[in-house]
Design a protein around this motif. Structure first.
Motif, short mmCIF file in Angstrom:
data_model
loop_
_atom_site.label_atom_id
_atom_site.label_comp_id
_atom_site.label_asym_id
_atom_site.label_seq_id
_atom_site.Cartn_x
_atom_site.Cartn_y
_atom_site.Cartn_z
N MET A 1 -5.70 13.38 -5.40
CA MET A 1 -6.60 12.64 -4.52
C MET A 1 -7.95 12.40 -5.21
O MET A 1 -8.51 11.31 -5.14
N LYS A 2 -8.46 13.43 -5.90
CA LYS A 2 -9.74 13.27 -6.59
C LYS A 2 -9.63 12.26 -7.74
O LYS A 2 -10.56 11.47 -7.98
N LEU A 3 -8.51 12.27 -8.46
CA LEU A 3 -8.31 11.28 -9.52
C LEU A 3 -8.25 9.87 -8.93
O LEU A 3 -8.84 8.92 -9.49
N ALA A 4 -7.56 9.70 -7.82
CA ALA A 4 -7.48 8.38 -7.19
C ALA A 4 -8.86 7.92 -6.71
O ALA A 4 -9.22 6.74 -6.85
N TYR B 1 -10.93 6.73 -9.68
CA TYR B 1 -10.57 5.42 -10.23
C TYR B 1 -10.48 4.35 -9.15
O TYR B 1 -9.73 3.38 -9.28
N LYS B 2 -11.25 4.54 -8.06
CA LYS B 2 -11.53 3.50 -7.06
C LYS B 2 -10.29 3.01 -6.31
O LYS B 2 -10.15 1.83 -6.01
N GLU B 3 -9.38 3.94 -5.98
CA GLU B 3 -8.26 3.55 -5.11
C GLU B 3 -8.73 3.52 -3.66
O GLU B 3 -9.76 4.11 -3.32
N LYS B 4 -7.99 2.84 -2.81
CA LYS B 4 -8.38 2.69 -1.40
C LYS B 4 -8.33 4.04 -0.68
O LYS B 4 -7.54 4.91 -1.04
N PRO B 5 -9.18 4.19 0.36
CA PRO B 5 -9.22 5.49 1.07
C PRO B 5 -7.89 5.90 1.67
O PRO B 5 -7.54 7.09 1.65
N ASP C 1 0.00 18.62 3.11
CA ASP C 1 -0.83 19.15 4.21
C ASP C 1 -2.06 19.91 3.72
O ASP C 1 -2.59 20.75 4.45
N GLU C 2 -2.56 19.59 2.50
CA GLU C 2 -3.81 20.22 2.06
C GLU C 2 -5.01 19.64 2.81
O GLU C 2 -6.01 20.33 3.02
N VAL C 3 -4.94 18.35 3.15
CA VAL C 3 -6.01 17.73 3.94
C VAL C 3 -5.36 17.06 5.15
O VAL C 3 -4.15 16.88 5.20
N GLU C 4 -6.19 16.71 6.12
CA GLU C 4 -5.68 16.12 7.36
C GLU C 4 -5.28 14.66 7.13
O GLU C 4 -5.96 13.91 6.43
N MET C 5 -4.17 14.25 7.73
CA MET C 5 -3.72 12.86 7.62
C MET C 5 -4.56 11.98 8.55
O MET C 5 -4.76 12.31 9.71
N THR C 6 -5.02 10.85 8.00
CA THR C 6 -5.85 9.93 8.79
C THR C 6 -5.25 8.54 8.91
O THR C 6 -5.78 7.72 9.65
N THR C 7 -4.14 8.27 8.20
CA THR C 7 -3.50 6.95 8.30
C THR C 7 -2.00 7.13 8.49
O THR C 7 -1.45 8.22 8.27
N ILE D 1 0.84 -1.21 0.00
CA ILE D 1 0.00 0.00 0.00
C ILE D 1 0.87 1.25 0.00
O ILE D 1 0.59 2.23 -0.70
N ALA D 2 1.96 1.23 0.78
CA ALA D 2 2.86 2.38 0.83
C ALA D 2 3.50 2.63 -0.53
O ALA D 2 3.61 3.78 -0.98
N LYS D 3 3.93 1.56 -1.20
CA LYS D 3 4.55 1.72 -2.52
C LYS D 3 3.55 2.27 -3.53
O LYS D 3 3.87 3.14 -4.35
#
Length: 520
Positions: A387-390, A393-397, A408-414, A360-362
Motif C-alpha cells: 500500500m505504501k509503495l502504491a 507511486y501515485k496510485e488511486k486511493p 485485513d491490516e487496514v479497514e476496507m473503504t471501497t 480498477i479491479a484488475k
C-alpha cells in the motif's frame, strides 16, 4: 452667534457711513474756509449724498443678511426640535414596551411560582404513593416467598436461567432461519459469479523451489568449475550470492539460495561459462555482471509485457519493474506473477458481474502482492508495504486501500477491496495452486479434531476431505438435538476465530440413538 454677527455688521456699516460723512463735512469746511467755489460745495454735497446712499445700502444689506440668517437659524431650531420630539416619542414607546414586558414577566413569575408550588405538592404526593407501592410490593413478595418456599433471589435466578435457555434456543432457531434464508436468496447468484469467474480463468501452477539443478555434459566440467584450490567456485559464490553444491550427483551441480533472482543469475552465468569454456575469476565476474544487467532488462520487459497483456496502462516504471520481479518470487510454492495475473483476471470478471469498474479491479488485483518483492525488506506486513509503495507511486486511493486491506491490516473503504481479498483467496485456495508441507497439513487436521474434542459430550471427531469437513460424533444421552445445532455453530465460530485454513470447513455434528435387543 448669528445675532452677534448681524450687530457687528450693522455697526461696521454705520462706522463707514459716519467716516464718509465726517470726511465730507471736513472737506466742506475746508473748502468754505478757503473760499472755494460753488462747484466744490456741490462736490461735497454729492459726496454726502453718495455717503448717505452707501449707508442706506449697507443697512439694507445688513438687514437682508440678518433676515436670511434668522430664517436659517429658525429652520435649524425647528429641525432640532423635530428630532428632539422624535427621540421623545421613541423613548416613550420604549418605556411603554419595557413596562409591558415587565408586567408580562411579573405575570409569568407568578404563574411559575404557582406551578412550582403545584409540582412540589405533586412530588410529595408521588413520593407517598411510591412508599405505599414499595410497602405493598414487599408484602406481596413476602406472601409469594411464603407460598413458593423460595426467596426472591432464588426465584429470580431460576427465572433468568429459564429465560436464558429459552432465548438461546430461540436465537439458534432464528440464526438457522436467517442462514437458510440467506443461502436461498444469495447462494444462486454468488455461485454463479464465483464459478463463472473461476472457469473463465485458466492458469498453470508453477512450483518454485529453493534449489536449482544445473545439468552438465560430463563430470570433467565439475573440476573446471571448482578450479585450482576452489578459486573458481569461491569467485562464483561471491559474485552471485548463491551456494554451489558439488556432490556425487552424476552430470549435475546444485545451486542453492532462497532468492530466485540470484539463482537464475547463477544458472545463466554458469551456462555461459560452460559454453564458452573459459572459467577463471576475472571471466566469472565479467559474465555475472553481464547476466545481472540481462536479468534486470528481462524483469522490466516481463513487467511491461504483463501490463500490456492485462490492459493495465499508466503504471509507474518502478511498479512495472516490481511486477516483472514477481516472476522470480513464489508464495507457498505458487509463482507470484502467475498468482497476481490470475487474481487480476478474477477481479476484473467479478467486478464486471457486480457492475463495478473492471479496469480498477484488475489493476488492484495485479498490484496486490507487490509488497512481497521490494528491493529492501522493511519489517512491515507485505500488504501494508504494498500500500505504501502504491501511494508513493501515485496510485488511486481505492487501489491503495484494496492492496493494504486484502489481509485485513487496514479497514476496507471501497467495494474493490473485498473483491481483491476474495479473488486472492480463490487463487490461493484452489486445489493444486499451493503446496503444503505434510507436517503442517497433518498438524492442521489434528488441531481441528482436538478443538472439537474439547467440547463436552463429544465422543469422536474425524477430519475428512483434506480438512475441508469435520465430522463430530456426540453421545445421544449427553447432547440433545437443539444442543447439537448449537454445538455445530460454536465449533464453526471457534475454528473461524482460532485457526488459519484455506477455503471453508464444514462441521457436521452426528447424534444417533441405537436400540439393541437379542432374540433367544
Amino acid at each position: 452667534m448669528y445675532i452677534d454677527f448681524i450687530i457687528n455688521a450693522v455697526w461696521l456699516d454705520s462706522v463707514i457711513a459716519l467716516v464718509a460723512f465726517l470726511a465730507g463735512g471736513g472737506l466742506a469746511l475746508y473748502f468754505s474756509q478757503k473760499g472755494l467755489s460753488r462747484r466744490a460745495r456741490n462736490l461735497v454735497k454729492e459726496a454726502e449724498q453718495e455717503a448717505e446712499m452707501i449707508k442706506k445700502d449697507k443697512i439694507l444689506q445688513a438687514k437682508e443678511k440678518f433676515l436670511q440668517l434668522k430664517a436659517e437659524h429658525e429652520k435649524f431650531i425647528n429641525e432640532k426640535n423635530q428630532r428632539i420630539a422624535q427621540l421623545e416619542n421613541r423613548l416613550k414607546q420604549r418605556e411603554q414596551s419595557l413596562n409591558l414586558r415587565f408586567e408580562e414577566n411579573q405575570r409569568q413569575k407568578k404563574e411559575l411560582d404557582v406551578l412550582k408550588e403545584n409540582l412540589t405538592a405533586q412530588k410529595e404526593l408521588i413520593d407517598k404513593k411510591n412508599e405505599e407501592l414499595e410497602r405493598l410490593h414487599h408484602q406481596q413478595v413476602e406472601k409469594l416467598e411464603a407460598i413458593s418456599g423460595l426467596s426472591a433471589e432464588e426465584a429470580k435466578a431460576q427465572l433468568i436461567d429459564s429465560l436464558k435457555e429459552e432465548a438461546k434456543s430461540q436465537a439458534m432457531m432464528y440464526i438457522n432461519e436467517i442462514m437458510d434464508e440467506a443461502k436461498m436468496t444469495a447462494a444462486r447468484e454468488a455461485k454463479k459469479i464465483v464459478v463463472e469467474t473461476i472457469q473463465r480463468v485458466a492458469s498453470e501452477t508453477a512450483i518454485e523451489n529453493s534449489v536449482t539443478v544445473f545439468p552438465l555434459e560430463s563430470d570433467e566440467i565439475k573440476g573446471r568449475i571448482i578450479g585450482r584450490e576452489g578459486r573458481n567456485i569461491r569467485a562464483l559464490e561471491a559474485s552471485t550470492g548463491v551456494e554451489i553444491i558439488v556432490d556425487d550427483t552424476p552430470d549435475a551441480i546444485i545451486l542453492s539460495a532462497f532468492d530466485p533472482v540470484r539463482r537464475e543469475i547463477a544458472r545463466l552465468a554458469l551456462h555461459q561459462l560452460v559454453t564458452d569454456g573459459r572459467i577463471h575469476p576475472a571471466r566469472i565476474e565479467e559474465i555475472v555482471q553481464k547476466t545481472q544487467k540481462q536479468i534486470e532488462e528481462e524483469i522490466i520487459e516481463i513487467g511491461k509485457r504483463t501490463a500490456i497483456d492485462l490492459g493495465v496502462h499508466g503504471l509507474h516504471p518502478e511498479l512495472i519493474r516490481l511486477v516483472g520481479k514477481m516472476k522470480y518470487r513464489s508464495s507457498y510454492g505458487q509463482n507470484l506473477l502467475q498468482h497476481s495475473r490470475e487474481v487480476a483476471n478474477l477481479c476484473a470478471i467479478m467486478a464486471s458481474e457486480l457492475g463495478l469498474n473492471p479496469k480498477i479491479a484488475k489493476r488492484a488485483g495485479l498490484l496486490h502482492d507487490i509488497g512481497k518483492v521490494p528491493d529492501d525488506e522493511p519489517e512491515l506486513p507485505h500488504a501494508i508495504l504494498g500500500m505504501k509503495l502504491a501511494e508513493k507511486y501515485k496510485e488511486k486511493p481505492e487501489i491503495c486501500n484494496a492492496i493494504g486491506s486484502h489481509h485485513d491490516e487496514v479497514e476496507m473503504t471501497t467495494l474493490i477491496a473485498p473483491i481483491v481479498q476474495v479473488c486472492d483467496a480463490i487463487s490461493g485456495a484452489r486445489p493444486g495452486a499451493r503446496r503444503e508441507i505434510v507436517e503442517s497439513y497433518i498438524k492442521r487436521l489434528k488441531d481441528l479434531e482436538s478443538l472439537a474434542l474439547s467440547y463436552p459430550g463429544v465422543q469422536k471427531t474425524y477430519a475428512i476431505q483434506a480438512g475441508r469437513e469435520l465430522r463430530v460424533i456426540v453421545g445421544a444421552d449427553k447432547v440433545s438435538d437443539k444442543e447439537a445445532e448449537s454445538l455445530s455453530f460454536d465449533i464453526a465460530r471457534k475454528i473461524q476465530n482460532e485457526m488459519t485454513y484455506p477455503g471453508q470447513v464444514k462441521i457436521t455434528v452426528i447424534r444417533e440413538t441405537r436400540a439393541v435387543s437379542y432374540a433367544k
